[in-house]
Enzyme design. Structure first.
Site, PDB file in Angstrom:
ATOM      1  CG  LEU A  46       9.537 -16.838  -4.146  1.00 51.77           C
ATOM      2  CD1 LEU A  46       9.454 -16.916  -2.622  1.00 51.77           C
ATOM      3  CD2 LEU A  46       9.968 -15.431  -4.564  1.00 51.77           C
ATOM      4  CG  HIS A 104      -0.180   2.134  -9.326  1.00 49.75           C
ATOM      5  ND1 HIS A 104      -0.394   1.715  -8.034  1.00 49.75           N
ATOM      6  CD2 HIS A 104      -1.274   2.863  -9.660  1.00 49.75           C
ATOM      7  CE1 HIS A 104      -1.574   2.167  -7.610  1.00 49.75           C
ATOM      8  NE2 HIS A 104      -2.125   2.869  -8.584  1.00 49.75           N
ATOM      9  CB  SER A 150     -12.925  -7.864  -5.586  1.00 48.11           C
ATOM     10  OG  SER A 150     -12.349  -8.899  -4.869  1.00 48.11           O
ATOM     11  CB  ILE A 208      -7.110  -7.858   6.995  1.00 42.58           C
ATOM     12  CG1 ILE A 208      -6.609  -8.127   8.422  1.00 42.58           C
ATOM     13  CG2 ILE A 208      -6.906  -9.087   6.134  1.00 42.58           C
ATOM     14  CD1 ILE A 208      -5.176  -8.546   8.522  1.00 42.58           C
ATOM     15  CB  SER A 209      -7.635  -4.093   2.864  1.00 42.61           C
ATOM     16  OG  SER A 209      -7.403  -2.917   3.586  1.00 42.61           O
ATOM     17  CG  ASP A 232      -2.068   0.948   1.088  1.00 38.81           C
ATOM     18  OD1 ASP A 232      -2.361   1.377  -0.059  1.00 38.81           O
ATOM     19  OD2 ASP A 232      -2.690   1.296   2.109  1.00 38.81           O
ATOM     20  N   GLY A 233       0.329   2.305  -0.626  1.00 39.48           N
ATOM     21  CA  GLY A 233       0.991   3.606  -0.564  1.00 39.48           C
ATOM     22  C   GLY A 233       1.531   4.116  -1.898  1.00 39.48           C
ATOM     23  CD1 TRP A 281     -12.250  -5.707 -10.297  1.00 39.33           C
ATOM     24  CD2 TRP A 281     -11.442  -4.854 -12.189  1.00 39.33           C
ATOM     25  NE1 TRP A 281     -11.513  -6.690 -10.917  1.00 39.33           N
ATOM     26  CE2 TRP A 281     -11.006  -6.191 -12.092  1.00 39.33           C
ATOM     27  CE3 TRP A 281     -11.047  -4.117 -13.310  1.00 39.33           C
ATOM     28  CZ2 TRP A 281     -10.210  -6.810 -13.051  1.00 39.33           C
ATOM     29  CZ3 TRP A 281     -10.252  -4.726 -14.278  1.00 39.33           C
ATOM     30  CH2 TRP A 281      -9.843  -6.057 -14.140  1.00 39.33           C
TER      31      TRP A 281
HETATM   32  C1  FPP Z   1      -2.017   0.069  -3.381  1.00 40.77           C
HETATM   33  O1  FPP Z   1      -1.557   1.401  -3.303  1.00 40.77           O
HETATM   34  C2  FPP Z   1      -1.451  -0.592  -4.543  1.00 40.77           C
HETATM   35  C3  FPP Z   1      -2.166  -1.057  -5.602  1.00 40.77           C
HETATM   36  C4  FPP Z   1      -3.646  -0.960  -5.704  1.00 40.77           C
HETATM   37  C5  FPP Z   1      -1.479  -1.653  -6.758  1.00 40.77           C
HETATM   38  C6  FPP Z   1      -0.290  -2.507  -6.472  1.00 40.77           C
HETATM   39  C7  FPP Z   1       0.500  -2.627  -7.695  1.00 40.77           C
HETATM   40  C8  FPP Z   1       1.851  -2.613  -7.761  1.00 40.77           C
HETATM   41  C9  FPP Z   1       2.728  -2.601  -6.589  1.00 40.77           C
HETATM   42  C10 FPP Z   1       2.507  -2.561  -9.065  1.00 40.77           C
HETATM   43  C11 FPP Z   1       2.838  -3.744  -9.817  1.00 40.77           C
HETATM   44  C12 FPP Z   1       2.576  -5.073  -9.276  1.00 40.77           C
HETATM   45  C13 FPP Z   1       2.933  -6.203  -9.907  1.00 40.77           C
HETATM   46  C14 FPP Z   1       2.653  -7.505  -9.258  1.00 40.77           C
HETATM   47  C15 FPP Z   1       3.615  -6.184 -11.224  1.00 40.77           C
HETATM   48  P1  FPP Z   1      -2.607   2.580  -3.375  1.00 40.77           P
HETATM   49  O2  FPP Z   1      -2.734   3.019  -4.789  1.00 40.77           O
HETATM   50  O3  FPP Z   1      -3.885   2.179  -2.728  1.00 40.77           O
HETATM   51  O4  FPP Z   1      -1.875   3.685  -2.541  1.00 40.77           O
HETATM   52  P2  FPP Z   1      -2.554   4.832  -1.663  1.00 40.77           P
HETATM   53  O5  FPP Z   1      -3.124   4.147  -0.452  1.00 40.77           O
HETATM   54  O6  FPP Z   1      -1.397   5.706  -1.334  1.00 40.77           O
HETATM   55  O7  FPP Z   1      -3.583   5.509  -2.509  1.00 40.77           O
END
Ligand code: FPP
Length: 260
Positions: free
Chosen positions: A129, A35, A64, A193-194, A18-19, A67
């Site tokens: 892994l 991302h 889920s 846990i979201s 997250d983040g 989206w």
């Molecule tokens: C949550 O951060 C992260 C996501 C919804 C996307 C996770 C994706 C990646 C780490 C990139 C690529 C992954 C792979 C497996 C190739 P957020 O957007 O909710 O952050 P925020 O809480 O700061 O808004």
């Protein structure tokens, strides 16, 4: 080859990355850039697991509920997943990583679906892994699917209602072939846990950090590991029951004299 497992090292690590969005917003950049930076942190985490002899890593890449994010952000994430599947799978395969996906994969566009299937087939024989990407995944959805599978087996006469127990449900859940996660890490500062792995996290040790996912570094992962190594996992039993016979309790931490 991964390093041999060491005592105090989790066999299975589950991560909420997250983040990313905040990381980009703090730099006045589009969330998609966060991302992309997050994808680099994914590589760092995989490298570290291989070096530390962690047998399984499960990453929550897209829920889920994700989206429902703005169309351009979902589009950017799809592009990023496709690029990662095109770019990274060769290297993962070379390093002995087995790649799997869990979640409602039928919701993904056909080119991503095809790449996912290809990556799974190609890496199926690897064991350094077990990397699982949870994509369009939700813990409640996972439980509902398992319940449906149980109901179908009962309706078809393959399973008797008297035989429905935790093991019968667990066998029909995602990740059934892996030990449950020993350690869960969430970056980004929220203590939730979201809807990730609700069934599988029942006795997992939880560890949270304020650090945003794209800023992930090895010292942070090492801190999580050190904390995990110091925890007593009782699984509902008592300390005396789980402590190895004759074990000497670890000494209490002493104050550093210079800090006194
Ligand atoms: C949550 O951060 C992260 C996501 C919804 C996307 C996770 C994706 C990646 C780490 C990139 C690529 C992954 C792979 C497996 C190739 P957020 O957007 O909710 O952050 P925020 O809480 O700061 O808004």
């Amino acid at each position: 080859m991964s390093a041999p497992p060491q005592p105090g090292v989790p066999r299975h690590l589950a991560v909420i990355m997250d983040g990313n969005g905040r990381w980009a917003e703090r730099r006045h950049r589009p969330r998609a850039l966060g991302h992309r930076a997050g994808a680099r942190a994914v590589n760092l985490c995989i490298d570290w697991c291989l070096r530390r002899g962690i047998a399984a890593l499960t990453l929550f890449a897209f829920s889920s509920e994700n989206w429902g994010r703005p169309e351009d952000e979902v589009g950017a994430l799809m592009k990023l997943f496709l690029n990662a599947l095109e770019r990274e799978v060769d290297e993962l395969h070379r390093r002995g990583v087995r790649l799997r996906f869990i979640g409602e994969r039928e919701r993904f566009p056909p080119e991503i679906l095809a790449r996912m299937a290809e990556a799974e087939t190609r890496t199926a024989g690897n064991a350094a892994l077990h990397l699982t990407i949870a994509a369009s995944y939700g813990g409640r959805q996972d439980i509902a699917r398992a319940a449906r599978a149980v109901a179908e087996d009962v309706a078809a006469g393959r399973l008797s209602p008297a035989d429905i127990d935790e093991a019968a449900i667990g066998r029909r859940m995602a990740l059934a072939e892996l030990p449950p996660p020993d350690l869960f890490i969430r970056t980004g500062g929220d203590h939730r846990i979201s809807n990730f792995l609700l069934w599988q996290l029942a006795y997992t040790e939880l560890w949270f950090t304020e650090l945003l996912w794209p800023d992930l570094d090895e010292p942070t992962l090492e801190r999580a590991l050190a904390d995990f190594a110091g925890r007593e996992r009782r699984f509902g039993l008592t300390s005396a029951q789980v402590a190895p016979a004759g074990a000497v309790p670890p000494p209490l931490p002493t104050l550093d004299r210079t800090d006194a």
